[in-house]
Design a protein around this motif. Structure first.
Motif, mmCIF file in Angstrom:
data_model
loop_
_atom_site.group_PDB
_atom_site.id
_atom_site.type_symbol
_atom_site.label_atom_id
_atom_site.label_comp_id
_atom_site.label_asym_id
_atom_site.label_seq_id
_atom_site.Cartn_x
_atom_site.Cartn_y
_atom_site.Cartn_z
ATOM 1 N N LYS A 14 0.824 -1.213 0.000
ATOM 2 C CA LYS A 14 0.000 0.000 0.000
ATOM 3 C C LYS A 14 0.861 1.267 0.000
ATOM 4 C CE LYS A 14 -3.265 2.143 3.152
ATOM 5 N NZ LYS A 14 -4.202 1.968 4.251
ATOM 6 N N ARG A 15 1.885 1.295 0.831
ATOM 7 C CA ARG A 15 2.722 2.515 0.928
ATOM 8 C C ARG A 15 3.466 2.789 -0.379
ATOM 9 N NH1 ARG A 15 0.227 4.513 4.583
ATOM 10 N NH2 ARG A 15 0.115 3.503 6.574
ATOM 11 N N GLN A 18 0.968 4.188 -2.830
ATOM 12 C CA GLN A 18 0.680 5.602 -2.521
ATOM 13 C C GLN A 18 1.851 6.495 -2.933
ATOM 14 O OE1 GLN A 18 -0.265 5.074 1.670
ATOM 15 N NE2 GLN A 18 -2.335 5.839 1.303
ATOM 16 N N TYR A 21 1.977 6.605 -6.941
ATOM 17 C CA TYR A 21 0.885 7.358 -7.581
ATOM 18 C C TYR A 21 0.802 8.795 -7.064
ATOM 19 C CZ TYR A 21 -0.284 3.510 -10.484
ATOM 20 O OH TYR A 21 -0.193 2.544 -11.466
ATOM 21 N N GLY A 22 1.307 9.038 -5.854
ATOM 22 C CA GLY A 22 1.407 10.427 -5.380
ATOM 23 C C GLY A 22 2.389 11.207 -6.237
ATOM 24 N N ASP A 82 -10.186 7.139 -3.310
ATOM 25 C CA ASP A 82 -8.864 6.729 -3.805
ATOM 26 C C ASP A 82 -7.954 6.547 -2.589
ATOM 27 O OD1 ASP A 82 -7.475 6.869 -6.853
ATOM 28 O OD2 ASP A 82 -6.053 6.927 -5.189
ATOM 29 N N LEU A 83 -6.892 5.781 -2.809
ATOM 30 C CA LEU A 83 -5.918 5.489 -1.751
ATOM 31 C C LEU A 83 -4.870 6.593 -1.619
ATOM 32 C CD1 LEU A 83 -5.114 2.974 0.052
ATOM 33 C CD2 LEU A 83 -3.596 2.306 -1.816
ATOM 34 N N THR A 84 -4.737 7.426 -2.675
ATOM 35 C CA THR A 84 -3.604 8.352 -2.745
ATOM 36 C C THR A 84 -4.067 9.800 -2.622
ATOM 37 O OG1 THR A 84 -2.488 6.785 -4.203
ATOM 38 C CG2 THR A 84 -1.640 9.041 -4.197
ATOM 39 N N LEU A 107 -10.639 9.503 1.180
ATOM 40 C CA LEU A 107 -9.397 8.731 1.182
ATOM 41 C C LEU A 107 -9.738 7.365 1.767
ATOM 42 C CD1 LEU A 107 -6.298 8.932 0.727
ATOM 43 C CD2 LEU A 107 -6.121 9.547 3.140
ATOM 44 N N ASP A 109 -9.347 2.738 1.213
ATOM 45 C CA ASP A 109 -8.752 1.564 0.576
ATOM 46 C C ASP A 109 -9.878 0.652 0.071
ATOM 47 O OD1 ASP A 109 -7.471 -0.881 0.014
ATOM 48 O OD2 ASP A 109 -6.008 -0.591 1.625
#
Ligand SMILES: C[S@@+](CC[C@H](N)C(=O)[O-])C[C@H]1O[C@@H](n2cnc3c(N)ncnc32)[C@H](O)[C@@H]1O
Length: 228
Positions: A14-15, A18, A21-22, A82-84, A107, A109
């Protein structure tokens, strides 16, 4: 070979997703629009949303599809996640510019959608399952089913195995993925139909969209079980 056996695994957590895509958010459209536009238009057409229907877009990215849906059917009932954070900021700017600042964004998941059972009539998700670890896809698809009403509609667009003249392109993509997944955004081909069926979705239909100027993409539509 079963569809699920053909799936390469994604080592990104996940990190990492993020972080990638960040950083990619400001240049994401320039890198992808022309290769995804045809499949996304096909997917939005397949959604057949009626104005006012409760509509969730999971993984809004820079917001192109959610804004297009707002333009087609109005903002009432539309929600995006979204996750990001950087992706959500771009979507917010785009919605504001389209006069749709009322559309809620969260925000969240996709593995743990923050909505009650049976909240939505329609769910849209593009180019996200292809970067989800194989072991999590089933959970996410079950979440999609959980938040849809009985008879609710889902449309997915995923990077998929190339067909015909696109086979060589897919093989090259997978070779690059195996060498360094982040070079291709952590994405690899997916065949989502078997996951949808395993989660109980019915009326699963798949259209292949590829050829010149388009990444090999499947547009998959289905219906949550129960009365329409
Ligand atoms: C390849 S981009 C696609 C964005 C957009 N759906 C599109 O088609 O242009 C992948 C997006 O999925 C989001 N994402 C990845 N994993 C996610 C998860 N578990 N839950 C929600 N969003 C996720 C990323 O933050 C990113 O915005």
């Amino acid at each position: 070979m079963a569809d699920t056996d053909r799936l390469l695994d994604v080592p990104l957590g996940k990190r990492q997703i993020q972080a990638f895509y960040g950083a990619a958010a400001p240049v994401y459209d320039a890198a992808t629009v022309e290769f995804e536009a045809r499949a996304k238009a096909l997917a939005l057409d397949a959604m057949h949303r009626k104005p006012g229907e409760r509509y969730l877009e999971v993984a809004v990215g820079t917001g192109m599809s959610i804004v297009e849906q707002v333009k087609r059917t109005g903002p009432a009932g539309i929600v995006g996640i979204d996750l990001t954070p950087g992706m959500l900021s771009l979507t917010r700017e785009r919605l504001n510019a389209a006069g749709a600042s009322s559309v809620p964004l969260m925000l969240a998941d996709a593995r743990f959608l923050p909505f009650r059972n049976g909240t939505f009539d329609c769910l849209f998700n593009s180019y996200m399952l292809d970067l989800i670890p194989a072991e999590d896809i089933g959970q996410i698809v079950s979440e999609f089913r959980r938040v849809l009403k009985s008879g609710g509609r889902i449309v997915l667009a995923n990077l998929t195995e190339g067909e015909g003249a696109d086979v060589a392109f897919s093989e090259d993509w997978k070779a690059r993925f195996l060498k360094d997944p982040i070079q291709v955004g952590g994405c690899r081909p997916v065949l989502a139909g078997s996951f949808l069926r395993a989660a109980g979705f019915t009326e699963v239909q798949r259209t292949y969209c590829g050829g010149t100027g388009s990444w090999p993409t499947e547009v998959v539509s289905a219906r949550a079980p129960g009365p329409t």
